[in-house]
Motif scaffolding. Structure first.
Motif, PDB file in Angstrom:
ATOM      1  N   ILE A  41       0.868  -1.179   0.000  1.00 15.92           N
ATOM      2  CA  ILE A  41       0.000   0.000   0.000  1.00 15.92           C
ATOM      3  C   ILE A  41       0.898   1.219   0.000  1.00 15.92           C
ATOM      4  CG2 ILE A  41      -1.745   1.305   1.257  1.00 15.92           C
ATOM      5  CD1 ILE A  41      -2.694  -1.329   2.493  1.00 15.92           C
ATOM      6  N   LEU A  42       0.859   1.970  -1.076  1.00 20.72           N
ATOM      7  CA  LEU A  42       1.643   3.203  -1.168  1.00 20.72           C
ATOM      8  C   LEU A  42       0.728   4.372  -0.812  1.00 20.72           C
ATOM      9  CD1 LEU A  42       3.745   2.736  -4.433  1.00 20.72           C
ATOM     10  CD2 LEU A  42       4.268   2.017  -2.097  1.00 20.72           C
ATOM     11  N   THR A  43       1.149   5.191   0.138  1.00 19.82           N
ATOM     12  CA  THR A  43       0.321   6.291   0.603  1.00 19.82           C
ATOM     13  C   THR A  43       1.155   7.543   0.795  1.00 19.82           C
ATOM     14  OG1 THR A  43      -1.248   6.985   2.329  1.00 19.82           O
ATOM     15  CG2 THR A  43       0.624   5.653   3.033  1.00 19.82           C
ATOM     16  N   GLY A  44       0.497   8.685   0.754  1.00 23.48           N
ATOM     17  CA  GLY A  44       1.203   9.956   0.930  1.00 23.48           C
ATOM     18  C   GLY A  44       1.277  10.720  -0.379  1.00 23.48           C
ATOM     19  N   ASP A  45       2.483  11.173  -0.720  1.00 21.54           N
ATOM     20  CA  ASP A  45       2.680  12.048  -1.881  1.00 21.54           C
ATOM     21  C   ASP A  45       2.820  11.251  -3.180  1.00 21.54           C
ATOM     22  OD1 ASP A  45       3.058  14.495  -3.223  1.00 21.54           O
ATOM     23  OD2 ASP A  45       5.240  14.311  -3.059  1.00 21.54           O
ATOM     24  N   ILE A  46       1.918  10.305  -3.412  1.00 18.79           N
ATOM     25  CA  ILE A  46       2.065   9.416  -4.566  1.00 18.79           C
ATOM     26  C   ILE A  46       1.763  10.116  -5.884  1.00 18.79           C
ATOM     27  CG2 ILE A  46       1.692   7.237  -3.373  1.00 18.79           C
ATOM     28  CD1 ILE A  46      -1.221   7.409  -4.035  1.00 18.79           C
ATOM     29  N   TYR A  47       1.031  11.229  -5.829  1.00 15.11           N
ATOM     30  CA  TYR A  47       0.704  11.934  -7.068  1.00 15.11           C
ATOM     31  C   TYR A  47       1.543  13.201  -7.242  1.00 15.11           C
ATOM     32  CZ  TYR A  47      -3.142   8.666  -6.780  1.00 15.11           C
ATOM     33  OH  TYR A  47      -3.874   7.513  -6.688  1.00 15.11           O
ATOM     34  N   GLY A  48       2.459  13.437  -6.303  1.00 13.62           N
ATOM     35  CA  GLY A  48       3.429  14.506  -6.476  1.00 13.62           C
ATOM     36  C   GLY A  48       4.528  14.071  -7.428  1.00 13.62           C
ATOM     37  N   PHE A  49       5.400  15.009  -7.787  1.00 14.05           N
ATOM     38  CA  PHE A  49       6.457  14.738  -8.767  1.00 14.05           C
ATOM     39  C   PHE A  49       7.707  14.166  -8.110  1.00 14.05           C
ATOM     40  CE2 PHE A  49       4.847  18.301 -11.770  1.00 14.05           C
ATOM     41  CZ  PHE A  49       3.932  17.423 -12.317  1.00 14.05           C
ATOM     42  N   VAL A  51      10.440  14.230 -10.481  1.00 13.64           N
ATOM     43  CA  VAL A  51      11.021  15.355 -11.223  1.00 13.64           C
ATOM     44  C   VAL A  51       9.879  15.937 -12.051  1.00 13.64           C
ATOM     45  CG1 VAL A  51      13.375  14.447 -11.339  1.00 13.64           C
ATOM     46  CG2 VAL A  51      11.735  13.862 -13.133  1.00 13.64           C
ATOM     47  N   SER A  52      10.131  17.043 -12.707  1.00 18.20           N
ATOM     48  CA  SER A  52       9.082  17.719 -13.455  1.00 18.20           C
ATOM     49  C   SER A  52       8.461  16.781 -14.487  1.00 18.20           C
ATOM     50  CB  SER A  52       9.634  18.955 -14.159  1.00 18.20           C
ATOM     51  OG  SER A  52       8.608  19.629 -14.849  1.00 18.20           O
ATOM     52  N   GLY A  53       7.135  16.642 -14.412  1.00 17.63           N
ATOM     53  CA  GLY A  53       6.413  15.835 -15.378  1.00 17.63           C
ATOM     54  C   GLY A  53       6.383  14.352 -15.079  1.00 17.63           C
ATOM     55  N   VAL A  54       7.105  13.900 -14.062  1.00 19.37           N
ATOM     56  CA  VAL A  54       7.122  12.477 -13.701  1.00 19.37           C
ATOM     57  C   VAL A  54       6.628  12.352 -12.264  1.00 19.37           C
ATOM     58  CG1 VAL A  54       8.499  10.376 -13.465  1.00 19.37           C
ATOM     59  CG2 VAL A  54       9.073  12.060 -15.229  1.00 19.37           C
ATOM     60  N   SER A  55       5.425  11.796 -12.104  1.00 17.97           N
ATOM     61  CA  SER A  55       4.869  11.626 -10.764  1.00 17.97           C
ATOM     62  C   SER A  55       5.492  10.417 -10.081  1.00 17.97           C
ATOM     63  CB  SER A  55       3.351  11.456 -10.832  1.00 17.97           C
ATOM     64  OG  SER A  55       3.036  10.216 -11.459  1.00 17.97           O
ATOM     65  N   GLN A  56       5.281  10.330  -8.767  1.00 16.02           N
ATOM     66  CA  GLN A  56       5.753   9.152  -8.032  1.00 16.02           C
ATOM     67  C   GLN A  56       5.098   7.894  -8.607  1.00 16.02           C
ATOM     68  OE1 GLN A  56       8.015   9.704  -5.707  1.00 16.02           O
ATOM     69  NE2 GLN A  56       7.612  11.657  -4.712  1.00 16.02           N
ATOM     70  N   ARG A  57       3.807   7.991  -8.937  1.00 17.83           N
ATOM     71  CA  ARG A  57       3.122   6.857  -9.542  1.00 17.83           C
ATOM     72  C   ARG A  57       3.729   6.523 -10.904  1.00 17.83           C
ATOM     73  NH1 ARG A  57      -2.831   7.920 -11.493  1.00 17.83           N
ATOM     74  NH2 ARG A  57      -1.617   8.988 -13.099  1.00 17.83           N
ATOM     75  N   GLY A  58       4.021   7.562 -11.700  1.00 18.46           N
ATOM     76  CA  GLY A  58       4.641   7.331 -13.003  1.00 18.46           C
ATOM     77  C   GLY A  58       6.004   6.693 -12.871  1.00 18.46           C
ATOM     78  N   TYR A  59       6.762   7.121 -11.845  1.00 14.99           N
ATOM     79  CA  TYR A  59       8.069   6.501 -11.614  1.00 14.99           C
ATOM     80  C   TYR A  59       7.901   5.016 -11.320  1.00 14.99           C
ATOM     81  CZ  TYR A  59      12.624   5.400  -9.716  1.00 14.99           C
ATOM     82  OH  TYR A  59      13.851   4.818  -9.497  1.00 14.99           O
ATOM     83  N   LEU A  60       6.923   4.700 -10.469  1.00 17.35           N
ATOM     84  CA  LEU A  60       6.678   3.292 -10.124  1.00 17.35           C
ATOM     85  C   LEU A  60       6.384   2.479 -11.379  1.00 17.35           C
ATOM     86  CD1 LEU A  60       6.078   1.023  -8.054  1.00 17.35           C
ATOM     87  CD2 LEU A  60       3.712   1.847  -8.022  1.00 17.35           C
ATOM     88  N   GLU A  61       5.482   2.968 -12.204  1.00 17.29           N
ATOM     89  CA  GLU A  61       5.122   2.234 -13.421  1.00 17.29           C
ATOM     90  C   GLU A  61       6.326   2.039 -14.330  1.00 17.29           C
ATOM     91  OE1 GLU A  61       1.101   2.994 -15.271  1.00 17.29           O
ATOM     92  OE2 GLU A  61       1.363   4.850 -14.144  1.00 17.29           O
ATOM     93  N   ASN A  62       7.070   3.098 -14.560  1.00 14.34           N
ATOM     94  CA  ASN A  62       8.204   3.022 -15.478  1.00 14.34           C
ATOM     95  C   ASN A  62       9.315   2.119 -14.947  1.00 14.34           C
ATOM     96  OD1 ASN A  62       6.996   4.772 -17.310  1.00 14.34           O
ATOM     97  ND2 ASN A  62       7.784   6.579 -16.265  1.00 14.34           N
ATOM     98  N   ARG A 281       4.779  19.128  -7.369  1.00 13.85           N
ATOM     99  CA  ARG A 281       3.692  19.528  -8.270  1.00 13.85           C
ATOM    100  C   ARG A 281       3.175  20.913  -7.871  1.00 13.85           C
ATOM    101  NH1 ARG A 281       0.384  16.522 -11.664  1.00 13.85           N
ATOM    102  NH2 ARG A 281       1.178  14.556 -10.809  1.00 13.85           N
ATOM    103  N   HIS A 282       3.072  21.150  -6.542  1.00 13.50           N
ATOM    104  CA  HIS A 282       2.648  22.466  -6.063  1.00 13.50           C
ATOM    105  C   HIS A 282       3.649  23.546  -6.484  1.00 13.50           C
ATOM    106  CE1 HIS A 282       0.504  20.139  -2.637  1.00 13.50           C
ATOM    107  NE2 HIS A 282      -0.336  20.361  -3.623  1.00 13.50           N
ATOM    108  N   LEU A 283       4.951  23.207  -6.397  1.00 12.51           N
ATOM    109  CA  LEU A 283       5.971  24.178  -6.796  1.00 12.51           C
ATOM    110  C   LEU A 283       5.821  24.548  -8.261  1.00 12.51           C
ATOM    111  CD1 LEU A 283       7.297  23.507  -4.036  1.00 12.51           C
ATOM    112  CD2 LEU A 283       9.500  23.602  -5.201  1.00 12.51           C
ATOM    113  N   GLU A 284       5.563  23.565  -9.096  1.00 11.68           N
ATOM    114  CA  GLU A 284       5.394  23.853 -10.513  1.00 11.68           C
ATOM    115  C   GLU A 284       4.175  24.757 -10.740  1.00 11.68           C
ATOM    116  OE1 GLU A 284       5.939  21.126 -14.288  1.00 11.68           O
ATOM    117  OE2 GLU A 284       3.890  20.946 -13.537  1.00 11.68           O
TER     118      GLU A 284
END
Length: 626
Positions: A41-49, A51-62, A281-284
């Protein structure tokens, strides 16, 4: 390749070269490779970046796609999505190879899906990668989707080739306390997910399963329980160093693309400090807004940060607004401000390691404990946040603990930070509870763990306020957790005069020396809050008389009107504060003498509380009888 590496084929070339491996991903790898579990179970800032344009979720998938032939994500609204579209055909063939005799029986609808799949595969000119025409197309309901995914996970030829991600899993299996109130469909979903986590044969298939949820209390409690088979991994908010690296990289890329973003009255280091508590993501979002408005300003960062934090953390946290005047706004707190300068501000400025980690402010109500923390936040330049204790407790099992955990994680992300816990004695975090109140015991243990974290020393100073320190467990009060217990006592006449002047200035009204003297001399045992109320009343009286300042007559009349309760309880709370103090240097000399004889001090406290066993006799007394 290993899980955790990234390639330019999966990510933007430049990002791929610079992207760091997040600590949470390493935690997953270590646990998974050790064979401890296959469900996470991944929880917390999973939808934050990351790096720019790559979310934590996207990193996991890739990262998973570097090692797995099939990585697919399911959410209730969007259905199935594959990291690469070419993976869909492979998944279709694996499910078809499993057939109807799968370990997990398929429903009628799932069987129909497979029949449709067979007809597609056997029809000339048809491609298995059919989008909504295949079993992984459309938006199937959770039960059918989970059964289809289980068929894929259990396929003999799928061993070590598949990773499944359930996105927004709180919408698939929300936190419903009473199972009796759950619909049959919801009970089926919970049962399927629990079977996934606990089934060792599924674990042997070497195909990891991930449940993604931003706020873990919203996921069903049975899945969060230690026996569920799922390991909970927190994805933390970025640190100051993470934010600074991101800002530098992002601004440099904007320069390269001839779309620079100007920094007006702030630099990158200051912006990294100001954005504590936000994700990348907020910073962007702030930077893109600044580009449209002509540049980044302190006011823009502050306003956006306040809006974001209010939106996302207002349930558990409240940002404390620093007093613009700092210590100059205080009156009658000389011993406290002197201590703060020598024991807190100077060591922090010099980078010393003997900064207190926890400070308990004790004393009668209304003596300015919260006001002092606001002034200190300005002087030390830290973020300041207060726990909203009233919102922590919940009727749902485990939710109170998760809310407090979320607050602690937020506080860590804000470092350097002042954390304030008001009325500690009134909360379930002040004592270890009982067998009949396990929530209090869990919250207390979380507080002990937080206050025992030595990595926070110099980065976080926790301030607690209490009128009843006698109700706080001694385990929390020991040195190393509570390094200073400082009485904030009622002001003497000289201090009261300074408070009167400070209050008149703060309330934007002039006041004569005569009025100051009258209030200061006639307000014995008044708290700072009581004096503020007297000045406010005198200001109204002056306004009614169409005066621009408070005069002696206004002060006299205000004192006649305002009758606070503090004088009647002042002695009791003062004695409690003196008894709780662990360093006599923090007490006025006359109060320090009280600590010389604790037995007598406790007897005085009982006497003020009208309890038996009052002041003990020190000498034999004459018998008054004839």
């Amino acid at each position: 390749m290993t899980e955790g590496s990234t390639t330019s084929g999966m990510l933007d070339d430049q990002c791929a070269l610079e992207i760091p491996v997040p600590a949470w991903f390493n935690e997953y790898k270590e646990t998974y490779i050790a064979g401890a579990t296959h469900g996470f179970i991944l929880t917390g800032d999973i939808y934050g970046f990351v790096v720019s344009g790559v979310s934590q979720r996207g990193y996991l998938e890739n990262a998973l796609a570097e090692k797995r032939e099939i990585v697919l994500r399911y959410d209730r609204a969007g259905g199935f999505r594959f990291t690469m579209e070419s993976m869909r055909a492979k998944a279709v063939k694996l499910v078809n190879s499993q057939g109807i005799g799968a370990t997990a029986p398929l429903s009628k609808d799932s069987t129909a899906m497979l029949d449709e799949l067979n007809s597609c595969l056997n029809s000339p000119g048809q491609d298995a990668n059919l989008g909504s025409d295949g079993p992984f197309g459309g938006s199937p309901g959770p039960v059918e989707a989970l059964r289809l995914l289980e068929t894929l996970l259990r396929a003999p030829k799928a061993r070590g080739k598949v990773a499944v991600i359930l996105d927004f899993s709180e919408l698939i299996c929300p936190n419903v306390q009473e199972k009796a109130t759950m619909s049959p469909t919801d009970r089926d979903i919970l049962g399927l997910l629990l079977r996934w986590g606990q089934d060792t044969t599924l674990g042997k298939s070497n195909n990891p399963i991930f449940l993604l949820v931003a706020k873990i209390p919203e996921l069903h409690a049975d899945l969060r329980a230690s026996g569920s088979g799922y390991k909970v991994i927190d994805v933390p908010l970025p640190t100051r160093e993470d934010r600074l690296m991101y800002l530098r990289r992002y601004l440099a890329k904007r320069e390269e693309r001839n779309k620079p973003i100007s920094l007006l009255d702030v630099n990158t280091e200051e912006m990294a400090n100001l954005t504590a508590g936000l994700n990348l993501r907020h910073l962007e979002e702030i930077l893109l807004l600044a580009y449209r408005l002509g540049g980044v300003s302190r006011q823009l960062v502050k306003s956006r940060k306040d809006a974001i934090i209010t939106s996302e953390f207002s349930e558990v946290a409240e940002m404390i607004e620093p007093l613009e005047q700092g210590f100059a706004a205080l009156g009658g707190m000389d011993h406290l401000t002197s201590w703060a300068r020598s024991e807190l501000i100077e060591p922090l400025t010099r980078g010393l390691d003997d900064v207190p980690k926890g400070v308990l402010l004790v004393g009668p109500p209304g003596t300015g404990k919260t006001y002092f923390v606001r002034a200190l936040a300005k002087e030390v330049g830290f973020n300041a946040v207060m726990l909203r204790t009233e919102n922590i407790l919940s009727k749902y099992v485990g939710e109170s603990e998760n809310k407090l955990k979320r607050f602690f994680e937020f506080a860590r992300a804000l470092t350097p930070v002042l954390v304030f816990f008001d009325e500690l004695d009134q909360s379930d975090m002040s004592s270890r509870g009982s067998e009949s109140n396990p929530v209090a015991r869990n919250l207390f243990n979380q507080m002990l763990q937080f206050m025992s974290d030595e990595t926070l020393r110099g980065k976080m100073v926790a301030f607690f306020a209490s009128n009843r320190p006698d109700l706080i467990d001694q385990a929390l009060l020991r040195f190393g957790r509570m390094d200073a217990v400082i009485p904030v006592l009622l002001p003497n006449e000289e201090a009261r005069a300074r408070i009167v002047r400070a209050q008149a200035k703060g309330q934007t009204i002039g006041i004569t020396n005569e009025a100051v003297t009258i209030i200061a001399t006639r307000s014995n045992d008044y708290s700072a809050a009581d004096i503020a109320a007297v000045v406010a009343k005198a200001k109204k009286l002056a306004r009614r008389a169409q005066q621009t300042q408070i005069v002696g007559a206004d002060a006299e009349q205000a004192l006649n009107y305002i009758r606070p309760a503090t004088p009647s309880i002042a002695r009791y709370y003062t004695l409690l504060a003196i008894e709780a103090c662990n360093d006599t240097e923090l007490l006025p000399p006359q109060c320090a003498l009280e600590l010389a004889d604790r037995q007598m001090l406790r007897a005085k406290i009982r006497a003020e509380k009208n309890e038996p066993a009052q002041y003990p006799d020190r000498e034999d007394r004459e018998d008054r009888s004839w």
